[in-house]
Design a protein around this motif. Structure first.
Motif, short mmCIF file in Angstrom:
data_model
loop_
_atom_site.label_atom_id
_atom_site.label_comp_id
_atom_site.label_asym_id
_atom_site.label_seq_id
_atom_site.Cartn_x
_atom_site.Cartn_y
_atom_site.Cartn_z
N LYS A 141 -18.32 -33.41 49.25
CA LYS A 141 -19.10 -32.56 48.00
C LYS A 141 -19.61 -33.65 47.20
O LYS A 141 -18.90 -34.41 46.70
N GLY A 142 -20.66 -33.39 46.65
CA GLY A 142 -21.30 -34.15 45.67
C GLY A 142 -20.74 -33.62 44.15
O GLY A 142 -20.27 -32.75 43.97
N GLY A 143 -20.78 -34.57 43.12
CA GLY A 143 -20.46 -34.28 41.83
C GLY A 143 -19.22 -33.90 41.47
O GLY A 143 -18.93 -33.38 40.24
N VAL A 144 -18.31 -34.32 42.48
CA VAL A 144 -16.83 -33.92 42.00
C VAL A 144 -15.86 -34.77 41.36
O VAL A 144 -14.89 -34.72 40.71
N GLY A 145 -16.67 -36.07 41.16
CA GLY A 145 -15.91 -37.31 40.29
C GLY A 145 -15.79 -38.52 41.03
O GLY A 145 -14.70 -39.22 40.78
N LYS A 146 -16.24 -38.56 42.09
CA LYS A 146 -15.84 -40.02 42.66
C LYS A 146 -16.35 -41.24 41.94
O LYS A 146 -15.42 -41.97 41.96
N THR A 147 -17.35 -41.27 41.38
CA THR A 147 -17.69 -42.49 40.58
C THR A 147 -16.92 -42.37 39.53
O THR A 147 -16.47 -43.61 38.98
N SER A 148 -16.50 -41.42 38.75
CA SER A 148 -15.64 -41.37 37.61
C SER A 148 -14.36 -41.76 37.93
O SER A 148 -13.79 -42.52 37.15
N VAL A 149 -13.81 -41.49 39.20
CA VAL A 149 -12.24 -42.21 39.43
C VAL A 149 -12.59 -43.69 40.01
O VAL A 149 -11.66 -44.29 39.45
N ILE A 191 -18.65 -41.78 27.22
CA ILE A 191 -18.03 -43.21 27.42
C ILE A 191 -18.90 -43.86 28.61
O ILE A 191 -19.15 -44.92 28.69
N GLN A 192 -19.04 -42.90 29.79
CA GLN A 192 -19.70 -43.59 31.17
C GLN A 192 -21.32 -43.92 30.50
O GLN A 192 -21.78 -44.73 31.08
N GLY A 193 -21.83 -43.05 29.84
CA GLY A 193 -23.13 -43.35 29.33
C GLY A 193 -23.32 -44.73 28.63
O GLY A 193 -24.39 -45.42 28.58
N LEU A 196 -21.39 -48.25 47.30
CA LEU A 196 -21.98 -48.09 48.42
C LEU A 196 -22.85 -46.88 48.31
O LEU A 196 -23.52 -46.41 49.10
N ASP A 197 -23.08 -46.06 47.18
CA ASP A 197 -23.76 -45.22 46.97
C ASP A 197 -25.37 -45.42 46.64
O ASP A 197 -25.35 -46.29 45.64
N PRO A 198 -26.25 -45.41 47.48
CA PRO A 198 -27.58 -45.69 46.96
C PRO A 198 -28.17 -45.10 45.77
O PRO A 198 -28.96 -46.00 45.12
N ILE A 223 -6.31 -35.21 36.90
CA ILE A 223 -7.01 -35.83 35.85
C ILE A 223 -7.59 -34.78 35.14
O ILE A 223 -8.35 -33.56 35.86
N ALA A 224 -7.71 -34.72 33.81
CA ALA A 224 -8.07 -33.46 33.16
C ALA A 224 -9.55 -33.71 32.91
O ALA A 224 -10.10 -34.61 32.87
N GLU A 225 -10.26 -32.29 32.53
CA GLU A 225 -11.64 -32.20 32.24
C GLU A 225 -11.49 -32.89 30.66
O GLU A 225 -10.76 -32.66 29.80
#
Ligand SMILES: Nc1ncnc2c1ncn2[C@@H]1O[C@H](COP(=O)(O)OP(=O)(O)OP(=O)(O)O)[C@@H](O)[C@H]1O
Ligand SMILES: [Mg+2]
Length: 279
Positions: free
Chosen positions: A10-18, A235-237, A38-40, A226-228
């Protein structure tokens, strides 16, 4: 070198954040780390504050995997400069966090059917890389070629899931797909671990789904969850590491990723690489 894929169907669940949180914890722990984006869409590359131009991205490297030297195309994360400025590391903890940059070109491998030769492309590239204790691979939101290529190169797969109906169902499907893949292509891959992300402590739905996940996945569900976190996007921006963001909530998130890292990676052996590098 421990190689860990972070994936989900599923997309948008937090792979990049983790991926970013674990990279931040590894940097703080003095583990020389490579993030393979590896994500385009290259979100991890952006979040890691990479500004270098003129080097090939991971897609071009994969295309030429038999000859390309991945080590020559990686670039340091912008986070490293913050750690250097803080001076908060010893001689044996020289901060190393490199990035194999994401590129749209890698999309050519993200098709449902990929042959064995293509599946091995990332493993081949990584077999010629040295000096890292940990490699984190941020995968695209599919179980197509790129994710399978990541699994083929990994010792461990982390599946990220939100405690919500469709995400839990998607994780179960991914576990089944991974198990089939493991039997056929990667018998040495450790059983997958699951990370629950964006958990809201006051939510009845989340409490219910977390209990369901514990029942379904047992010890494979990692702790802590991991909490919301309200300031996550800020932070990511800013392309910052959570360990270098001010405020109590960032400190709490940093502690969560420190614990997760020690539950996922043999931190002692991963760190010992740094001593060899420094020596
Ligand atoms: N624990 C969290 N608290 C608050 N926001 C979060 C949290 N985890 C992720 N987010 C936000 O949710 C959005 C999606 O997260 P992220 O990009 O990490 O997911 P992804 O699984 O990598 O997405 P994709 O499938 O598109 O690659 C981002 O805006 C991110 O900042
Ligand atoms: Mg992502």
């Amino acid at each position: 070198m421990q190689v860990v894929s972070i994936s989900s169907l599923k997309g948008g669940v937090g792979k990049t954040s983790v991926t970013l949180g674990l990279a931040s914890a590894a940097l703080a722990a003095g583990i020389p780390t490579l993030v393979v984006d590896l994500d385009p869409h290259a979100d991890a590359t952006t979040g890691l504050g990479v500004t270098a131009a003129g080097k090939p991205g991971i897609g071009e490297m994969l295309k030429n995997s038999r000859r390309a030297q991945l080590g020559d195309s990686v670039v340091p994360s912008g986070w490293v400069a913050n750690v250097r400025r803080s001076g908060n590391y010893g001689p044996e903890h020289r901060p190393v966090l490199d990035v194999a940059m994401g590129s749209a070109f890698s999309g050519i491998y993200d098709r449902p059917e990929v042959g064995r030769r293509d599946l091995r492309r990332l493993a081949t590239l990584l077999s010629r890389v040295s000096g890292y204790g940990l490699v984190l691979i941020d995968c695209p939101p599919s179980l197509n070629g790129l994710t399978r290529m990541a699994w083929t190169a990994s010792n461990r797969v982390l599946l990220v899931a939100e405690p919500a109906l469709f995400s839990v169902a998607g994780t179960e499907r991914t576990m089944r797909a991974l198990e089939l893949f493991r039997r056929e292509f990667a018998p040495n891959l450790a059983p997958a671990a699951i990370i629950a992300n964006r958990v809201r402590s006051g939510s009845n739905e989340h409490t219910f789904r977390l209990a369901e996940m514990k029942q379904m996945f047992g010890g494979l569900l990692l702790s802590p969850t991991i909490a919301e976190q309200a300031n996550w996007q800020q932070i990511q921006g800013a392309a910052h590491s959570v360990h270098h963001w001010p405020g109590e909530s960032a400190k709490q998130a940093a502690r969560t990723f420190d614990s997760l890292l020690t539950n996922v990676v043999e931190t002692r052996s991963a760190r010992s690489r740094v001593i060899r590098r420094a020596g």
